[in-house]
Design a protein around this motif. Structure first.
Motif, PDB file in Angstrom:
ATOM      1  N   ASP A  60     -15.451 -26.359 -34.148  1.00 11.33           N
ATOM      2  CA  ASP A  60     -14.418 -25.395 -34.506  1.00 11.33           C
ATOM      3  C   ASP A  60     -13.091 -26.106 -34.695  1.00 11.33           C
ATOM      4  O   ASP A  60     -12.748 -27.033 -33.961  1.00 11.33           O
ATOM      5  N   VAL A  61     -12.398 -25.639 -35.678  1.00 17.39           N
ATOM      6  CA  VAL A  61     -11.111 -26.238 -36.026  1.00 17.39           C
ATOM      7  C   VAL A  61     -10.137 -26.172 -34.853  1.00 17.39           C
ATOM      8  O   VAL A  61      -9.219 -26.975 -34.739  1.00 17.39           O
ATOM      9  N   GLU A  62     -10.372 -25.239 -33.953  1.00 14.65           N
ATOM     10  CA  GLU A  62      -9.504 -25.121 -32.786  1.00 14.65           C
ATOM     11  C   GLU A  62      -9.792 -26.203 -31.750  1.00 14.65           C
ATOM     12  O   GLU A  62      -8.929 -26.559 -30.955  1.00 14.65           O
ATOM     13  N   ASP A  63     -11.023 -26.668 -31.733  1.00 13.01           N
ATOM     14  CA  ASP A  63     -11.432 -27.598 -30.672  1.00 13.01           C
ATOM     15  C   ASP A  63     -11.328 -29.055 -31.082  1.00 13.01           C
ATOM     16  O   ASP A  63     -11.079 -29.922 -30.246  1.00 13.01           O
ATOM     17  N   ILE A  64     -11.575 -29.334 -32.347  1.00 13.75           N
ATOM     18  CA  ILE A  64     -11.582 -30.712 -32.807  1.00 13.75           C
ATOM     19  C   ILE A  64     -10.453 -30.931 -33.805  1.00 13.75           C
ATOM     20  O   ILE A  64     -10.412 -30.270 -34.837  1.00 13.75           O
ATOM     21  N   ALA A  65      -9.575 -31.838 -33.514  1.00 11.59           N
ATOM     22  CA  ALA A  65      -8.511 -32.156 -34.466  1.00 11.59           C
ATOM     23  C   ALA A  65      -9.126 -32.767 -35.719  1.00 11.59           C
ATOM     24  O   ALA A  65     -10.141 -33.476 -35.638  1.00 11.59           O
ATOM     25  N   ALA A  66      -8.516 -32.486 -36.852  1.00 10.14           N
ATOM     26  CA  ALA A  66      -9.059 -32.983 -38.115  1.00 10.14           C
ATOM     27  C   ALA A  66      -9.222 -34.499 -38.084  1.00 10.14           C
ATOM     28  O   ALA A  66     -10.200 -35.043 -38.615  1.00 10.14           O
ATOM     29  N   ASP A  67      -8.302 -35.153 -37.424  1.00  8.68           N
ATOM     30  CA  ASP A  67      -8.350 -36.622 -37.394  1.00  8.68           C
ATOM     31  C   ASP A  67      -9.573 -37.155 -36.650  1.00  8.68           C
ATOM     32  O   ASP A  67      -9.997 -38.281 -36.878  1.00  8.68           O
ATOM     33  N   ASP A  68     -10.097 -36.358 -35.740  1.00 12.28           N
ATOM     34  CA  ASP A  68     -11.249 -36.818 -34.961  1.00 12.28           C
ATOM     35  C   ASP A  68     -12.576 -36.368 -35.559  1.00 12.28           C
ATOM     36  O   ASP A  68     -13.648 -36.742 -35.066  1.00 12.28           O
ATOM     37  N   LEU A  69     -12.473 -35.560 -36.589  1.00 13.39           N
ATOM     38  CA  LEU A  69     -13.665 -34.883 -37.108  1.00 13.39           C
ATOM     39  C   LEU A  69     -14.749 -35.850 -37.559  1.00 13.39           C
ATOM     40  O   LEU A  69     -15.926 -35.707 -37.185  1.00 13.39           O
ATOM     41  N   ALA A  70     -14.356 -36.836 -38.346  1.00 11.80           N
ATOM     42  CA  ALA A  70     -15.348 -37.742 -38.923  1.00 11.80           C
ATOM     43  C   ALA A  70     -16.115 -38.468 -37.827  1.00 11.80           C
ATOM     44  O   ALA A  70     -17.360 -38.515 -37.830  1.00 11.80           O
ATOM     45  N   GLU A  71     -15.375 -38.992 -36.867  1.00 12.70           N
ATOM     46  CA  GLU A  71     -16.009 -39.722 -35.775  1.00 12.70           C
ATOM     47  C   GLU A  71     -16.956 -38.815 -34.991  1.00 12.70           C
ATOM     48  O   GLU A  71     -18.080 -39.177 -34.653  1.00 12.70           O
ATOM     49  N   TRP A  72     -16.460 -37.632 -34.733  1.00  6.04           N
ATOM     50  CA  TRP A  72     -17.247 -36.659 -33.977  1.00  6.04           C
ATOM     51  C   TRP A  72     -18.590 -36.386 -34.665  1.00  6.04           C
ATOM     52  O   TRP A  72     -19.649 -36.393 -34.027  1.00  6.04           O
ATOM     53  N   LEU A  73     -18.520 -36.172 -35.968  1.00  3.69           N
ATOM     54  CA  LEU A  73     -19.741 -35.889 -36.726  1.00  3.69           C
ATOM     55  C   LEU A  73     -20.667 -37.097 -36.748  1.00  3.69           C
ATOM     56  O   LEU A  73     -21.889 -36.961 -36.613  1.00  3.69           O
ATOM     57  N   ALA A  74     -20.084 -38.269 -36.910  1.00  3.26           N
ATOM     58  CA  ALA A  74     -20.897 -39.489 -37.006  1.00  3.26           C
ATOM     59  C   ALA A  74     -21.654 -39.748 -35.707  1.00  3.26           C
ATOM     60  O   ALA A  74     -22.849 -40.087 -35.717  1.00  3.26           O
ATOM     61  N   GLU A  75     -20.970 -39.538 -34.607  1.00  4.85           N
ATOM     62  CA  GLU A  75     -21.605 -39.771 -33.310  1.00  4.85           C
ATOM     63  C   GLU A  75     -22.797 -38.869 -33.078  1.00  4.85           C
ATOM     64  O   GLU A  75     -23.754 -39.236 -32.396  1.00  4.85           O
ATOM     65  N   ARG A  76     -22.702 -37.672 -33.596  1.00  2.00           N
ATOM     66  CA  ARG A  76     -23.735 -36.689 -33.300  1.00  2.00           C
ATOM     67  C   ARG A  76     -24.821 -36.571 -34.352  1.00  2.00           C
ATOM     68  O   ARG A  76     -25.588 -35.609 -34.343  1.00  2.00           O
ATOM     69  N   SER A  77     -24.834 -37.480 -35.301  1.00  2.00           N
ATOM     70  CA  SER A  77     -25.873 -37.359 -36.325  1.00  2.00           C
ATOM     71  C   SER A  77     -26.527 -38.714 -36.552  1.00  2.00           C
ATOM     72  O   SER A  77     -25.894 -39.748 -36.364  1.00  2.00           O
ATOM     73  N   GLU A  78     -27.777 -38.683 -36.980  1.00  2.00           N
ATOM     74  CA  GLU A  78     -28.514 -39.933 -37.199  1.00  2.00           C
ATOM     75  C   GLU A  78     -28.046 -40.567 -38.502  1.00  2.00           C
ATOM     76  O   GLU A  78     -27.507 -39.922 -39.371  1.00  2.00           O
ATOM     77  N   ASP A  79     -28.356 -41.812 -38.632  1.00  2.00           N
ATOM     78  CA  ASP A  79     -27.922 -42.540 -39.807  1.00  2.00           C
ATOM     79  C   ASP A  79     -28.982 -42.502 -40.906  1.00  2.00           C
ATOM     80  O   ASP A  79     -28.686 -42.687 -42.076  1.00  2.00           O
ATOM     81  N   ALA A  80     -30.198 -42.198 -40.493  1.00  2.00           N
ATOM     82  CA  ALA A  80     -31.340 -42.323 -41.410  1.00  2.00           C
ATOM     83  C   ALA A  80     -31.346 -41.251 -42.501  1.00  2.00           C
ATOM     84  O   ALA A  80     -31.586 -41.553 -43.675  1.00  2.00           O
ATOM     85  N   THR A  81     -31.073 -40.027 -42.125  1.00  2.00           N
ATOM     86  CA  THR A  81     -31.088 -38.934 -43.105  1.00  2.00           C
ATOM     87  C   THR A  81     -29.700 -38.314 -43.178  1.00  2.00           C
ATOM     88  O   THR A  81     -28.954 -38.344 -42.203  1.00  2.00           O
ATOM     89  N   PRO A  82     -29.361 -37.744 -44.322  1.00  2.00           N
ATOM     90  CA  PRO A  82     -28.037 -37.140 -44.436  1.00  2.00           C
ATOM     91  C   PRO A  82     -27.894 -35.925 -43.511  1.00  2.00           C
ATOM     92  O   PRO A  82     -28.871 -35.241 -43.236  1.00  2.00           O
ATOM     93  N   ALA A  83     -26.683 -35.705 -43.077  1.00  2.00           N
ATOM     94  CA  ALA A  83     -26.389 -34.519 -42.275  1.00  2.00           C
ATOM     95  C   ALA A  83     -25.659 -33.513 -43.157  1.00  2.00           C
ATOM     96  O   ALA A  83     -24.850 -33.896 -43.999  1.00  2.00           O
ATOM     97  N   GLY A  84     -25.955 -32.238 -42.969  1.00  2.00           N
ATOM     98  CA  GLY A  84     -25.299 -31.198 -43.770  1.00  2.00           C
ATOM     99  C   GLY A  84     -24.215 -30.502 -42.970  1.00  2.00           C
ATOM    100  O   GLY A  84     -24.435 -30.121 -41.829  1.00  2.00           O
ATOM    101  N   VAL A  85     -23.047 -30.333 -43.594  1.00  2.00           N
ATOM    102  CA  VAL A  85     -21.959 -29.632 -42.916  1.00  2.00           C
ATOM    103  C   VAL A  85     -21.612 -28.367 -43.688  1.00  2.00           C
ATOM    104  O   VAL A  85     -21.116 -28.423 -44.817  1.00  2.00           O
ATOM    105  N   MET A  86     -21.901 -27.245 -43.085  1.00  2.00           N
ATOM    106  CA  MET A  86     -21.541 -25.959 -43.667  1.00  2.00           C
ATOM    107  C   MET A  86     -20.154 -25.602 -43.148  1.00  2.00           C
ATOM    108  O   MET A  86     -19.944 -25.567 -41.944  1.00  2.00           O
ATOM    109  N   CYS A  87     -19.224 -25.315 -44.057  1.00  2.00           N
ATOM    110  CA  CYS A  87     -17.847 -25.079 -43.627  1.00  2.00           C
ATOM    111  C   CYS A  87     -17.432 -23.625 -43.826  1.00  2.00           C
ATOM    112  O   CYS A  87     -17.941 -22.931 -44.712  1.00  2.00           O
ATOM    113  N   PHE A  88     -16.499 -23.225 -43.025  1.00  2.00           N
ATOM    114  CA  PHE A  88     -15.988 -21.842 -43.049  1.00  2.00           C
ATOM    115  C   PHE A  88     -15.581 -21.410 -44.460  1.00  2.00           C
ATOM    116  O   PHE A  88     -15.910 -20.321 -44.906  1.00  2.00           O
ATOM    117  N   ASP A  89     -14.831 -22.280 -45.132  1.00  2.00           N
ATOM    118  CA  ASP A  89     -14.446 -21.982 -46.514  1.00  2.00           C
ATOM    119  C   ASP A  89     -14.157 -23.290 -47.236  1.00  2.00           C
ATOM    120  O   ASP A  89     -14.333 -24.375 -46.671  1.00  2.00           O
TER     121      ASP A  89
END
Lengths: 349, 349
Positions: A222-251
């Motif tokens: 949630d945009v309230e919990d994760i600062a935009a600047d930390d977003l990329a790192e946060w996503l990278a840590e939580r997803s595997e490298d082998a297959t693409p990860a999908g991000v569905m966004c609010f808008d």
DNA sequence: TTGTATGCGTTATCAA
DNA sequence: TTGATAACGCATACAA
């Protein structure tokens, strides 16, 4: 120049040698019979004097304003585009639209609502995020019909109806689409402060996960919990490298921020992450990579809303005059769902 | 519920045991002396009956609507943000704002203008691109004061004044800035269809070139002449590889398109090309690279416009009540220039 | 300090 | 087919 008093029906009547009633009848093209000659006389007199009807006086006398209100949480993005379309639609049906933005502030909301009711608007269109329960009850109690759009909370039962974009289905479709494109882990990047409109998306996201087999890793941001600047790192840590990860966004704007932060962090879009937004705004189409999104049928949503309202106001005649088929609304107090259509772009290919 | 007739001053008067004049006096907090007791009686009666003033009747009687119009070419980007701010400012001064978008269509423009005059708006705010000469003259002839913003054509002489963003100076500053950042060739990416607002930028661009030594290669591009898809190639062909080229764009959206097409074409921003926009919209701050732009003081522009109008309408009292210093406008019919401030971002570093 | 009476510009209801 | 005239709801000069 012109410190002349504006010409009135009275002036026109004198000029044309008829009565004010006749002037009014001619100018409003009523159902009463009128001779060609008087019509011409009156119209010429009106043109000559530069007569222009006084809306206040007409509204007062008629006890109907032909003005409707539109209450929005803001003016940017989808809201602004919807407002613009509503304005066109209002004019098409001979109504005046007063648009207000609450800026998501309940004090402002109450004040604006009071203004709208003082203006005796014939009806009120209201975004689900722009009205509190107290305000809604005040409007209903006032006898002013209210129609919600993009409202998923219990308030909708106070309305004559609700016209919702089917964001639930959009999110379902998005996850299925991302899965087809090879994603095997999923994220939803949302906005708590949008309450019910956020929850609808979450439900859809979950349903999408279910339809695609059930047990892919998934997480919520949630945009309230994760600062935009930390977003990329946060996503990278939580997803595997082998297959693409999908991000569905609010808008689209969230998608835009997300995608740019990912690219900034050195992650490949759409190779490593695939991104999807909603609303298909200009920013989605002209980003690089272009952002996959869902198109909103603004005109359809506005027209549907207006026809529902007009029907409620007993203005079927007006609809038919416009060549529209008489609108038969769903159950009173019901909900219409407007489907969104997927627009595939590079961000998810 | 409530099919009751709305309560009127008459009802309140009866309930409070006073006359309608007294009710009106109490509710409008006039300068006439009133006893505490009657004030309380009236206010209680009004609250009890749920009295809500009828704006039509008040406007009609007072021969003043406290409504002002805002005519815009559209609703997106700068226009929408300005509209939102104008609405806030209007409410702050006790006015109602009716916003219309002409969609850059002169038929629509004429119709909307007619509607505005029928509503007897006390004044009209109008974007330079949103009004033709005929329309402007009609308004003036009607006796309705008009104030332009972002207007650089001869129509401004019909107005009580003009409030312009100083895009000329912004373009000067932009070229100087790009030169400081090492650019030795320059482009202006404009929009012919914006007429005078485009030409102002071109003048500034040229002046910037002059100030930076005079003889750097420079060229003009227009969105009408070059398809976005060809833009990157076009720019690359016309600029050297050794030093970065600077692209000054009409606004942030043009800059956004330009930058993304360059990146898509494999050109480094800001290494090979540096990009600058105007308006400092969300898209500029959240792109990657962030787009250098110019910040717009919306509130200042709106407040300046409104105070000018109110002064013209003889509402100084209202201004002072709001704690504002009595506004002394520039020469009647003059022009105020609102400065824009550079916001440096990665796209030009 | 409060009340009376009139006007604001249209529309609508009758009667002619 | 047209014309008087009474609402419509409020504000305001003037009177009390």
């Amino acid at each position: 120049m012109a410190e002349y008093r504006q010409a009135t029906v009275f002036d026109v009547a004198k000029e044309a040698g008829v009565s004010t009633a006749t002037v009014s009848n001619v100018l409003n093209r009523r159902d009463v019979p009128l001779s060609e000659k008087t019509i011409r006389k009156v119209e010429e007199a009106a043109a000559k004097l530069g007569y222009r009807r006084n809306v206040m006086a007409a509204s007062l006398s008629r006890r109907k304003t032909y003005e409707v209100g539109l209450l929005l949480p803001g003016f940017v993005g989808y809201y602004g585009l919807f407002a613009q379309q509503m304005e066109r639609t209002a004019h098409k049906y001979g109504y005046h639209l007063s648009v207000f933005s609450t800026d998501m502030d309940s004090k402002v909301e109450r004040r604006l609502l009071e203004k709208l009711l003082e203006r005796r608007v014939d009806g009120l269109f209201c975004h689900g995020l722009a009205m509190s329960g107290d305000s809604a009850r005040k409007v209903v109690n006032d006898g002013t019909p209210i129609l919600f759009f993009n409202c998923w909370n219990e308030l909708k039962h106070l309305a004559i109806g609700t016209v919702n974009l089917n964001v639930y289905q959009a999110c379902v479709d998005a996850v299925v689409h991302l899965h087809e494109q090879g994603c095997r882990s999923f994220f939803y990047y949302g906005n708590k402060r949008a309450f019910a409109t956020n929850e609808q998306r979450i439900h859809g996201f979950r349903e999408g996960l279910r339809l695609t087999g059930g047990k892919h890793p998934a997480d919520m941001i949630d945009v309230e919990d994760i600062a935009a600047d930390d977003l990329a790192e946060w996503l990278a840590e939580r997803s595997e490298d082998a297959t693409p990860a999908g991000v569905m966004c609010f808008d689209d704007w969230k998608a835009f921020v997300c995608q740019n932060r990912l690219i900034e962090g050195g992650y490949d879009v759409p190779g490593r992450f695939k991104v999807v937004g909603i609303n298909n705004e200009f920013v989605a189409g002209h980003s690089y990579p272009g952002i996959t999104s869902f198109n909103v049928p603004y005109e359809h949503q506005a027209d549907m809303s207006f026809r529902w309202m007009l029907t409620h106001l007993g203005e079927q005649a007006k609809l038919e005059a416009k060549g529209e088929r008489p609108f038969s609304p769903p159950v009173a107090g019901g909900e219409v769902k407007i489907p969104l259509t997927l627009v595939e772009r590079l961000s998810s290919r």
